[in-house]
Design a protein around this motif. Structure first.
Motif, PDB file in Angstrom:
ATOM      1  N   LEU A   1      28.074-136.165-105.787  1.00 19.48           N
ATOM      2  CA  LEU A   1      27.687-137.153-106.801  1.00 19.48           C
ATOM      3  C   LEU A   1      27.050-136.417-107.963  1.00 19.48           C
ATOM      4  O   LEU A   1      26.208-135.549-107.762  1.00 19.48           O
ATOM      5  CB  LEU A   1      26.667-138.147-106.245  1.00 19.48           C
ATOM      6  N   TRP A   2      27.440-136.799-109.192  1.00 16.97           N
ATOM      7  CA  TRP A   2      26.843-136.149-110.343  1.00 16.97           C
ATOM      8  C   TRP A   2      27.052-136.974-111.600  1.00 16.97           C
ATOM      9  O   TRP A   2      27.921-137.831-111.677  1.00 16.97           O
ATOM     10  CB  TRP A   2      27.415-134.741-110.560  1.00 16.97           C
ATOM     11  N   PHE A   3      26.210-136.688-112.583  1.00 15.00           N
ATOM     12  CA  PHE A   3      26.398-137.149-113.944  1.00 15.00           C
ATOM     13  C   PHE A   3      26.771-135.922-114.756  1.00 15.00           C
ATOM     14  O   PHE A   3      26.252-134.835-114.532  1.00 15.00           O
ATOM     15  CB  PHE A   3      25.116-137.757-114.523  1.00 15.00           C
ATOM     16  N   ASP A   4      27.677-136.111-115.690  1.00 19.42           N
ATOM     17  CA  ASP A   4      28.040-135.009-116.561  1.00 19.42           C
ATOM     18  C   ASP A   4      27.146-135.037-117.795  1.00 19.42           C
ATOM     19  O   ASP A   4      26.813-136.109-118.305  1.00 19.42           O
ATOM     20  CB  ASP A   4      29.508-135.116-116.987  1.00 19.42           C
ATOM     21  N   LYS A   5      26.770-133.866-118.267  1.00 22.01           N
ATOM     22  CA  LYS A   5      25.851-133.813-119.403  1.00 22.01           C
ATOM     23  C   LYS A   5      26.480-134.357-120.684  1.00 22.01           C
ATOM     24  O   LYS A   5      25.782-134.752-121.591  1.00 22.01           O
ATOM     25  CB  LYS A   5      25.311-132.406-119.613  1.00 22.01           C
ATOM     26  N   TRP A   6      27.820-134.425-120.760  1.00 25.83           N
ATOM     27  CA  TRP A   6      28.482-134.925-121.955  1.00 25.83           C
ATOM     28  C   TRP A   6      28.732-136.428-121.893  1.00 25.83           C
ATOM     29  O   TRP A   6      28.956-137.059-122.913  1.00 25.83           O
ATOM     30  CB  TRP A   6      29.813-134.207-122.173  1.00 25.83           C
ATOM     31  N   HIS A   7      28.752-136.986-120.708  1.00 22.05           N
ATOM     32  CA  HIS A   7      29.000-138.423-120.567  1.00 22.05           C
ATOM     33  C   HIS A   7      28.054-138.976-119.499  1.00 22.05           C
ATOM     34  O   HIS A   7      28.467-139.311-118.387  1.00 22.05           O
ATOM     35  CB  HIS A   7      30.455-138.673-120.192  1.00 22.05           C
ATOM     36  N   PRO A   8      26.761-139.072-119.810  1.00 19.20           N
ATOM     37  CA  PRO A   8      25.757-139.415-118.797  1.00 19.20           C
ATOM     38  C   PRO A   8      25.765-140.867-118.333  1.00 19.20           C
ATOM     39  O   PRO A   8      25.005-141.230-117.446  1.00 19.20           O
ATOM     40  CB  PRO A   8      24.436-139.070-119.492  1.00 19.20           C
ATOM     41  N   SER A   9      26.625-141.703-118.876  1.00 22.70           N
ATOM     42  CA  SER A   9      26.648-143.097-118.425  1.00 22.70           C
ATOM     43  C   SER A   9      27.629-143.321-117.271  1.00 22.70           C
ATOM     44  O   SER A   9      27.707-144.426-116.742  1.00 22.70           O
ATOM     45  CB  SER A   9      27.007-144.018-119.587  1.00 22.70           C
ATOM     46  N   VAL A  10      28.373-142.290-116.891  1.00 25.54           N
ATOM     47  CA  VAL A  10      29.355-142.415-115.820  1.00 25.54           C
ATOM     48  C   VAL A  10      28.927-141.549-114.644  1.00 25.54           C
ATOM     49  O   VAL A  10      28.678-140.355-114.799  1.00 25.54           O
ATOM     50  CB  VAL A  10      30.764-141.966-116.292  1.00 25.54           C
ATOM     51  N   CYS A  11      28.846-142.153-113.470  1.00 20.45           N
ATOM     52  CA  CYS A  11      28.550-141.389-112.265  1.00 20.45           C
ATOM     53  C   CYS A  11      29.869-140.935-111.654  1.00 20.45           C
ATOM     54  O   CYS A  11      30.739-141.753-111.359  1.00 20.45           O
ATOM     55  CB  CYS A  11      27.767-142.251-111.267  1.00 20.45           C
ATOM     56  N   PHE A  12      30.014-139.637-111.500  1.00 21.11           N
ATOM     57  CA  PHE A  12      31.220-139.064-110.909  1.00 21.11           C
ATOM     58  C   PHE A  12      30.981-138.799-109.430  1.00 21.11           C
ATOM     59  O   PHE A  12      29.846-138.570-109.007  1.00 21.11           O
ATOM     60  CB  PHE A  12      31.575-137.745-111.602  1.00 21.11           C
ATOM     61  N   CYS A  13      32.061-138.815-108.660  1.00 23.07           N
ATOM     62  CA  CYS A  13      31.931-138.515-107.231  1.00 23.07           C
ATOM     63  C   CYS A  13      33.111-137.684-106.758  1.00 23.07           C
ATOM     64  O   CYS A  13      34.176-137.662-107.376  1.00 23.07           O
ATOM     65  CB  CYS A  13      31.815-139.795-106.402  1.00 23.07           C
ATOM     66  N   SER A  14      32.908-137.023-105.647  1.00 27.49           N
ATOM     67  CA  SER A  14      33.947-136.208-105.037  1.00 27.49           C
ATOM     68  C   SER A  14      34.928-137.083-104.265  1.00 27.49           C
ATOM     69  O   SER A  14      34.659-138.244-103.958  1.00 27.49           O
ATOM     70  CB  SER A  14      33.313-135.204-104.071  1.00 27.49           C
ATOM     71  N   ASP A  15      36.061-136.504-103.920  1.00 27.34           N
ATOM     72  CA  ASP A  15      37.021-137.193-103.047  1.00 27.34           C
ATOM     73  C   ASP A  15      36.391-137.470-101.695  1.00 27.34           C
ATOM     74  O   ASP A  15      36.651-138.510-101.089  1.00 27.34           O
ATOM     75  CB  ASP A  15      38.290-136.360-102.870  1.00 27.34           C
ATOM     76  N   ASP A  16      35.560-136.548-101.210  1.00 27.18           N
ATOM     77  CA  ASP A  16      34.903-136.752 -99.910  1.00 27.18           C
ATOM     78  C   ASP A  16      34.008-137.983 -99.936  1.00 27.18           C
ATOM     79  O   ASP A  16      33.989-138.760 -98.983  1.00 27.18           O
ATOM     80  CB  ASP A  16      34.070-135.524 -99.521  1.00 27.18           C
TER      81      ASP A  16
END
Length: 128
Positions: A92-107
């Protein structure tokens, strides 16, 4: 973000002691015991994983040509590309360029889907 106990368990299973989760009791009117416990989630991974060339986003640049931030008209129209080497081992992470979207791994996605948690929505990203 508010998460349920099952989601909290998945997060702790995949990334123990990485993120902050604060218990929030959900109370029923005129009852003294909590109906349910949910958690306020603070995703603590902030990384630079977006691939600027492959992402289809509206980038805003500084005077020196370096990216300042990016925008998408809507999340559903955005096409994010992430660098696999940067996100390897992160769930799980937020990207520093698009902090309003939480990204997640396939796992993480697979763990949520396998437990039939219906409220999560996932959008595919380009992996480079």
């Amino acid at each position: 973000t508010i998460v349920s106990e099952p989601v909290r368990s998945i997060i702790e299973e995949l990334e123990p002691d990485v993120h902050q989760m604060f218990p929030l009791p959900v109370m029923q009117p005129r009852k003294e015991e909590a109906f349910e416990h949910v958690y306020m989630l603070n995703v603590c991974n902030r990384i630079d994983a977006l691939n600027h060339e492959e992402s289809h986003l509206n980038w805003k640049f500084r005077e020196d040509g370096s990216p300042a931030y990016c925008m998408a008209e809507s999340i559903s129209s955005a096409q994010f590309a992430v660098n696999n080497a940067v996100v390897a081992g992160i769930n799980l992470w937020f990207d520093k360029w698009h902090p309003s979207v939480c990204f997640c791994s396939d796992d993480f996605r697979d763990a949520i889907v396998s437990r039939k948690y219906r409220h999560a929505k996932f959008t595919e990203v380009i992996e480079v």
